[in-house]
Scaffold this active site. Structure first.
Site, PDB file in Angstrom:
ATOM      1  N   GLY A  49       0.840  -1.188   0.000  1.00 14.38           N
ATOM      2  CA  GLY A  49       0.000   0.000   0.000  1.00 14.38           C
ATOM      3  C   GLY A  49       0.877   1.242   0.000  1.00 14.38           C
ATOM      4  O   GLY A  49       2.035   1.191   0.438  1.00 14.38           O
ATOM      5  N   GLN A  93       3.420   9.912   1.229  1.00  8.84           N
ATOM      6  CA  GLN A  93       4.679   9.165   1.352  1.00  8.84           C
ATOM      7  C   GLN A  93       5.657   9.473   0.219  1.00  8.84           C
ATOM      8  O   GLN A  93       6.836   9.162   0.318  1.00  8.84           O
ATOM      9  CB  GLN A  93       4.406   7.660   1.395  1.00  8.84           C
ATOM     10  N   CYS A 135       5.999   0.073   7.738  1.00 10.74           N
ATOM     11  CA  CYS A 135       5.678   1.189   6.849  1.00 10.74           C
ATOM     12  C   CYS A 135       6.906   1.512   6.007  1.00 10.74           C
ATOM     13  O   CYS A 135       8.010   1.588   6.537  1.00 10.74           O
ATOM     14  CB  CYS A 135       5.271   2.399   7.695  1.00 10.74           C
ATOM     15  N   LEU A 136       6.692   1.719   4.713  1.00 11.64           N
ATOM     16  CA  LEU A 136       7.819   2.069   3.841  1.00 11.64           C
ATOM     17  C   LEU A 136       8.490   3.363   4.296  1.00 11.64           C
ATOM     18  O   LEU A 136       9.674   3.560   4.046  1.00 11.64           O
ATOM     19  CB  LEU A 136       7.343   2.231   2.393  1.00 11.64           C
ATOM     20  N   HIS A 191      -4.441   1.799   7.303  1.00  6.15           N
ATOM     21  CA  HIS A 191      -3.075   2.336   7.403  1.00  6.15           C
ATOM     22  C   HIS A 191      -2.870   3.475   6.390  1.00  6.15           C
ATOM     23  O   HIS A 191      -2.329   4.531   6.742  1.00  6.15           O
ATOM     24  CB  HIS A 191      -2.086   1.181   7.163  1.00  6.15           C
ATOM     25  N   GLU A 192      -3.325   3.259   5.166  1.00  8.52           N
ATOM     26  CA  GLU A 192      -3.111   4.275   4.119  1.00  8.52           C
ATOM     27  C   GLU A 192      -3.988   5.511   4.357  1.00  8.52           C
ATOM     28  O   GLU A 192      -3.545   6.642   4.149  1.00  8.52           O
ATOM     29  CB  GLU A 192      -3.384   3.698   2.727  1.00  8.52           C
ATOM     30  N   HIS A 235      -2.433   7.719   6.782  1.00  7.13           N
ATOM     31  CA  HIS A 235      -1.372   8.556   6.190  1.00  7.13           C
ATOM     32  C   HIS A 235      -1.936   9.866   5.647  1.00  7.13           C
ATOM     33  O   HIS A 235      -1.284  10.905   5.719  1.00  7.13           O
ATOM     34  CB  HIS A 235      -0.702   7.823   5.023  1.00  7.13           C
TER      35      HIS A 235
HETATM   36 ZN    ZN Z   1       2.792   3.496   5.848  1.00  5.69          ZN
END
Ligand code: ZN
Length: 162
Positions: free
Chosen positions: A46, A51, A88-89, A130-131, A134
């Site tokens: 995701g 991000q 998380c990236l 989660h997204e 963000h």
């Molecule tokens: Zn994330």
């Protein structure tokens, strides 16, 4: 399509609320293309536009069941609770257990501007939550009961990376 640079850790853009997409322009379509490319190249499941430094309410999701692109996503129903390990990236080498709803319904627009609704349970529900967090400047470490910092964790291995 182009790979975009990820934003990391205490980058302020990750803490800033993103704005609704008002109009689907060629730039938004390019953003969607670049987001999925960036997500896949980084072995993510995701990605949210902040991000990659873009403060628009845009997410891409693929848990291995096909690509979902959503503009202005919001959760319209949630039920139950699940708790799982997330990564998380944007937060390399961190993971943590987070409580999420077990079931959600999410509504948003696809790249044609058509309203789409998804029912999600399990991992897909986690990734949507989660997204969408963000887009509101919220990171999983804000909700995790315990944050594990581990140099040894392979991000694309045991932990679900979003
Ligand atoms: Zn994330």
């Amino acid at each position: 399509m182009a790979l975009r640079n990820l934003r990391f850790n205490d980058d302020k853009i990750l803490r800033t609320k993103a704005k609704d997409v008002k109009e689907i322009t060629p730039r938004i379509l390019e953003l969607l293309d670049d987001m999925s490319e960036t997500m896949y190249k980084n072995n993510g499941i995701g990605l949210a536009a902040p991000q990659i430094g873009v403060l628009r309410r845009v997410i891409t999701v693929d848990i291995g069941e096909g690509l979902i692109e959503l503009l202005n996503p919001h959760i319209i129903e949630e039920k139950g609770v699940q708790k799982g390990l997330e990564g998380c990236l944007s937060l390399p080498k961190k993971s943590g257990y987070v409580e999420r709803p077990e079931y959600i319904r999410v509504r948003g627009l696809n790249r044609e501007g058509v309203s789409k609704e998804y029912e999600a349970t399990g991992l897909l529900a986690v990734v949507f939550c989660h997204e969408i967090d963000h887009l509101n400047g919220v990171l999983f470490i804000d909700k995790a009961t315990e944050v594990i910092e581990d140099e040894e964790i392979e991000l694309n291995n045991e932990v679900e990376v979003n």
